[in-house]
Design a protein around this motif. Structure first.
Motif, mmCIF file in Angstrom:
data_model
loop_
_atom_site.group_PDB
_atom_site.id
_atom_site.type_symbol
_atom_site.label_atom_id
_atom_site.label_comp_id
_atom_site.label_asym_id
_atom_site.label_seq_id
_atom_site.Cartn_x
_atom_site.Cartn_y
_atom_site.Cartn_z
ATOM 1 N N ALA A 1 0.841 -1.190 0.000
ATOM 2 C CA ALA A 1 0.000 0.000 0.000
ATOM 3 C C ALA A 1 0.874 1.237 0.000
ATOM 4 O O ALA A 1 2.044 1.189 0.387
ATOM 5 C CB ALA A 1 -0.916 -0.007 1.230
ATOM 6 N N SER A 2 0.324 2.342 -0.448
ATOM 7 C CA SER A 2 1.084 3.582 -0.454
ATOM 8 C C SER A 2 1.530 3.924 0.961
ATOM 9 O O SER A 2 0.731 3.925 1.890
ATOM 10 C CB SER A 2 0.219 4.715 -1.012
ATOM 11 O OG SER A 2 0.937 5.929 -1.026
ATOM 12 N N ASN B 1 -4.815 8.834 -9.039
ATOM 13 C CA ASN B 1 -5.649 7.644 -9.227
ATOM 14 C C ASN B 1 -5.312 6.545 -8.224
ATOM 15 O O ASN B 1 -5.281 5.357 -8.557
ATOM 16 C CB ASN B 1 -5.509 7.104 -10.655
ATOM 17 C CG ASN B 1 -5.955 8.102 -11.705
ATOM 18 O OD1 ASN B 1 -6.908 8.853 -11.487
ATOM 19 N ND2 ASN B 1 -5.284 8.111 -12.837
ATOM 20 N N GLY B 2 -5.039 6.980 -6.988
ATOM 21 C CA GLY B 2 -4.773 6.017 -5.924
ATOM 22 C C GLY B 2 -3.383 5.441 -5.914
ATOM 23 O O GLY B 2 -3.070 4.583 -5.086
#
Length: 307
Positions: A149-150, A181-182
């Motif tokens: 995940a970021s 965009n995520g």
């Protein structure tokens, strides 16, 4: 490009040469090391069980995997590092917070075995959090975020230097960049120099160099391998899961004496390979060995690429 298939280790994640003919491979789902002879299809038996080498300090079983991701050699001492990540759901896994080393011997019967070198280092992230130079990377937050995940935490690269230090490469977190965009875009990859690994495992306090940020086209580090002089080969890949394989792995050459310079991207078509490890055989700096973890339960691919 020369490709071979090896059987006996299905989730190859880190590797290092033992000499010009043999190399040792870690599996990120099992706490064991497998030795292979160059060109031979099957692993040599017995495998090196880390639970035996580190009796009582490393255990086998569900939730106990170290998630081994990187390997490097300083002389005859072979270092291995866990991902230091949570599981995919963001649940903490203390067993993955490990940097350790062993020496590997071969007996008259041709069997390889390992002997521990010093202690297991378990507080890498804690020590980095206390070092003000690493505050911008928010490792105190990353340690509790899923690895893909970021802003999550995942260590995948390890390389030794001629000065007997280690370079620790992060797939995640990345430095800087913007969300689009995520997904994080245009961020840089992080390398942490560990200056005293041999003495660290003998009880000294960890000493770090300044953080190094590399422009790898927004990718994180999947592995690092020392080539020659001050030159390293870097395998770069997306920090996220990349489930559709839309983003291809890349190879870069980087000079450590020019840490702020953009690494040179190599023209190598790696296709659908999921490169997890890279190493050079001694004296063969024109060819790099790339190991691909493709989810095949029977083994892994090793691709030799001419540089």
């Amino acid at each position: 490009m020369d490709q071979k298939n090896y059987e006996g280790s299905s989730n190859a994640s880190g590797a290092v040469a033992l000499d010009g003919n043999y190399f040792v491979v870690a599996d990120d789902e099992e706490n064991r090391l497998s030795v292979f002879e160059k060109g031979s299809e099957q692993t040599l038996k017995p495998a090196i069980a880390l639970s035996r080498v580190f009796d009582g300090e490393i255990e086998d079983g569900k939730g106990c995997e170290i998630d081994l991701e990187g390997a490097a050699a300083i002389g005859n001492v072979y270092f291995w590092i866990g991902s230091h990540s949570t599981n995919k759901d963001g649940e903490r896994r203390p067993s993955r917070h490990r940097l350790f080393a062993l020496q590997i011997q071969r007996n008259a019967a041709g069997e390889f075995s390992g002997q521990r070198y010093g202690r297991i280092y378990r507080t890498l992230i804690d020590d980095l959090i206390l070092d003000r130079r690493f505050k911008p990377y928010r490792l105190d937050k990353a340690v509790g975020i899923a690895p893909k995940a970021s802003g999550g935490l995942s260590i995948e690269g390890l390389a030794a230097t001629p000065e007997q230090s280690l370079l620790i490469g992060f797939r995640n977190p990345l430095a800087g960049g913007t969300e689009k965009n995520g997904r994080l875009q245009d961020a840089k990859a992080l390398i942490v120099p560990l200056l005293n690994p041999l003495n660290l495992l003998q009880g000294q306090t960890a000493t770090f160099g300044d953080p190094i940020e590399l422009d790898l086209g927004g990718y994180g580090i999947r592995d690092i391998a020392w080539r020659q002089g001050d030159e390293y080969l870097i395998v770069a890949g997306p920090y996220h899961a990349n489930e559709d394989r839309s983003e291809k792995h890349r190879l870069y050459l980087w000079h450590s004496n020019k840490p702020t310079h953009k690494p040179k991207r190599l023209d190598a078509d790696l296709g659908e390979l999921n490169i997890e490890a890279a190493f050079f055989f001694p004296g063969q700096t024109d060819w790099v060995e790339l190991l691909s973890d493709d989810g095949d339960t029977k083994g892994f691919q090793c691709v030799s690429v001419r540089l």
